[in-house]
Design a protein around this motif. Structure first.
Motif, PDB file in Angstrom:
ATOM      1  N   GLY A   1     104.504   4.707  50.330  1.00  0.00           N
ATOM      2  CA  GLY A   1     103.983   5.241  51.588  1.00  0.00           C
ATOM      3  C   GLY A   1     103.552   6.692  51.458  1.00  0.00           C
ATOM      4  O   GLY A   1     102.783   7.178  52.271  1.00  0.00           O
TER       5      GLY A   1
ATOM      6  N   ALA B   1     103.055   8.919  54.401  1.00  0.00           N
ATOM      7  CA  ALA B   1     103.379   8.109  55.570  1.00  0.00           C
ATOM      8  C   ALA B   1     104.847   8.274  55.968  1.00  0.00           C
ATOM      9  O   ALA B   1     105.202   8.023  57.126  1.00  0.00           O
TER      10      ALA B   1
ATOM     11  N   ASN C   1     104.082  10.798  58.544  1.00  0.00           N
ATOM     12  CA  ASN C   1     103.157  10.525  59.659  1.00  0.00           C
ATOM     13  C   ASN C   1     103.102   9.071  60.132  1.00  0.00           C
ATOM     14  O   ASN C   1     102.439   8.767  61.124  1.00  0.00           O
ATOM     15  N   ASP C   2     103.761   8.158  59.410  1.00  0.00           N
ATOM     16  CA  ASP C   2     103.811   6.751  59.840  1.00  0.00           C
ATOM     17  C   ASP C   2     105.132   6.183  59.329  1.00  0.00           C
ATOM     18  O   ASP C   2     105.172   5.253  58.517  1.00  0.00           O
TER      19      ASP C   2
ATOM     20  N   MET D   1     106.404   2.393  58.894  1.00  0.00           N
ATOM     21  CA  MET D   1     105.641   1.704  57.847  1.00  0.00           C
ATOM     22  C   MET D   1     106.198   2.061  56.466  1.00  0.00           C
ATOM     23  O   MET D   1     106.468   1.188  55.642  1.00  0.00           O
TER      24      MET D   1
ATOM     25  N   SER E   1     109.654   0.681  55.717  1.00  0.00           N
ATOM     26  CA  SER E   1     109.600  -0.748  55.436  1.00  0.00           C
ATOM     27  C   SER E   1     109.136  -0.995  53.991  1.00  0.00           C
ATOM     28  O   SER E   1     109.688  -1.843  53.287  1.00  0.00           O
ATOM     29  N   LEU E   2     108.141  -0.231  53.535  1.00  0.00           N
ATOM     30  CA  LEU E   2     107.686  -0.381  52.140  1.00  0.00           C
ATOM     31  C   LEU E   2     108.801  -0.006  51.164  1.00  0.00           C
ATOM     32  O   LEU E   2     109.044  -0.696  50.178  1.00  0.00           O
TER      33      LEU E   2
END
Lengths: 291, 203
Positions: A194, A197, A200-201, A204, A207-208
């Motif tokens: 990520g 991320a 900023n996310d 997501m 989860s990765l």
């Protein structure tokens, strides 16, 4: 021998330990890393996503400095800096108009002669030639690393000659085996953590990372090894959150490749700055009687 | 998974396709929808759009949908799709192009934090030529707060403060947060590159 060295911003900040380890480990192997003068940020993924010109021009300034340095090779340990600098060099080699436009702004012009190396391109031949083996004081027996490459060591936004297998790279496994560790075969070695991320996310990215973590645990790994400061930071700093959220009982230290080489060659945990990991990393080495 | 039908705009498809091909450098018509990209994309399922589908939208001329879907904003530029594409199409280059097009069209980004992150990164590095984490976090949080206030969503702000202070404190404990500002000596040269970039965009 001496070689040009581009640390990039991260190795002078949150991953300073990687900078310190790299210099010490290569000195032991007879290679002095000479930091290039007055380098700038390569722009990383953010320039690539937002500004096509700067994504080429920012690394180009560093390439100009490196080309003028007199060295024939430059090592870039950070995967993102490595990727962006290679892409810039390749783009400029094929676009004379852009090269001219960028060179017009630079005191040290890009000539394209410096050869960019990843940290594995320096370590793997030294593992294969037996040089690393000769320097080993402590074999890393009992260490079962999941070698984690992430995205940018083998995948590029344009055609690029990749010095390892794209889907199943082996460089870190070769180095770890030379150290006496038993790297494991696993499925997520080139999956994405990520990167930015995680900021900023976040959902997501977590989860990765949970998938990466679960596979490493299922294969019986007792640690991760990484060459990328973003991958290392993410799996290290967010591991507690991943474990809580996804119910993973195991805790895996996330080492840089350099600290494993260093420990095996007899450098101390203090010299390798192993206490600077978010996920406790000295316990396993003590338990295995490696330090 | 249900998917909405993509609107076909024959008159619009050509200019959109050509613009994206030119800017991204990718040969979109070579896509024959084998979906190897979809199988490898780490964000496709959650985004509800996979790379093959994004390419289809563009080929059919659906400008609106192509710029406003979650794949554009969730794409991590991991380059898995491109590494596996039999026709060498790098969809990450396409999502990057679409992000830039959305910005130029002043479209509100679907994931404001992603846009704020990259804007803050570029702003922070433009000041001293190097990326300083503390400076960056300051700019990023300000951009986030401004955008959350604009959307009237104040919970985002408190969540954000909690997350960044948790990380910041852990970083201080591990001596991984640096407060000294790193700076390029020949800053004028770096600034000249930023200036040239702005001139090119204005043109």
């Amino acid at each position: 021998m001496e070689i040009a060295y581009y640390p990039g911003c991260t190795l002078h900040a949150s991953s300073e330990l990687y900078d310190i380890q790299s210099k010490l480990v290569f000195r032991k192997l007879g290679v002095e890393l000479k930091e290039i003068e007055d380098w700038n940020c390569c722009g990383a993924t953010s320039a690539e996503k937002t500004d096509e010109f700067l994504s080429i021009a920012l690394p180009a300034r560093n390439l100009g400095i490196a080309d003028a340095s007199g060295f024939s090779e430059m090592v870039i340990p950070c995967s993102s800096c490595y990727s962006r600098t290679l892409v810039s060099q390749k783009k400029l080699a094929g676009d004379p108009a852009l090269l001219e436009s960028i060179n017009a702004e630079l005191t040290q012009k890009v000539s394209g002669k410096i050869k960019i190396r990843s940290i594995l391109e320096l370590l793997v031949p030294r593992a294969q030639s037996g040089l690393i083996g000769e320097k080993i004081i402590k074999k890393l027996e009992g260490l079962k690393p999941a070698c984690y490459y992430g995205c940018l060591m083998t995948r590029f936004p344009c055609d690029m000659e990749v010095p390892d297998n794209v889907e199943n790279p082996q460089g870190m496994e070769i180095v770890c085996s030379a150290l006496g560790a038993k790297p494991l075969d696993w499925a997520y070695k080139t999956d994405c953590c990520g990167a930015a991320a995680s900021v900023n996310d976040a959902e997501m990215s977590l989860s990765l990372m949970s998938k990466i973590m679960k596979d490493a645990v299922a294969r019986g790994a007792n640690c991760f090894v990484s060459t990328c400061p973003m991958c290392q930071f993410n799996l290290d700093a967010y591991q507690e959150e991943i474990r809580e959220k996804y119910g993973i009982a195991e805790r895996l230290p996330v080492y840089f490749i350099t600290e494993l080489v260093g420990i095996a060659m007899g450098l101390s945990p203090h010299e390798m700055q192993i206490d600077r990991h978010f996920t406790e990393a000295t316990g396993l080495l003590k338990e295995l009687e490696l330090i | 998974m249900t998917t909405t039908a993509i609107k076909y705009e024959p008159d619009l498809s050509k200019p959109l396709l050509h613009e994206i091909m030119e800017r991204s450098g990718q040969n979109l018509p070579a896509c024959y929808q084998c979906r190897r990209c979809a199988a490898g994309c780490p964000v496709g399922v959650e985004a509800g759009v996979t790379p093959d589908r994004l390419i289809r939208m563009i080929l059919l001329g659906d400008r609106e949908e192509a710029m406003n879907n979650l794949l554009v904003w969730k794409c991590l530029s991991c380059f898995t799709c491109g590494a596996r594409c039999p026709n060498n199409i790098q969809t990450a280059r396409i999502t990057e192009t679409l992000k830039q097009m959305a910005k130029e069209a002043h479209t509100e980004p679907l994931l404001p934090k992603v846009a704020a992150f990259h804007n803050a990164f570029m702003k922070a590095t433009s000041h001293f030529g190097r990326f300083n984490e503390v400076e960056f976090m300051g700019i990023y949080e300000l951009e986030n707060t401004a955008s959350a206030v604009k959307r009237g969503n104040l919970k985002i702000i408190t969540d954000e403060i909690k997350a960044s202070s948790r990380l910041g404190l852990a970083m201080i404990r591990k001596r991984r947060l640096h407060f000294r500002l790193a700076r390029v000596r020949n800053l004028a040269e770096v600034k000249a590159l930023y200036k040239k970039s702005r001139q090119q965009t204005d043109r």
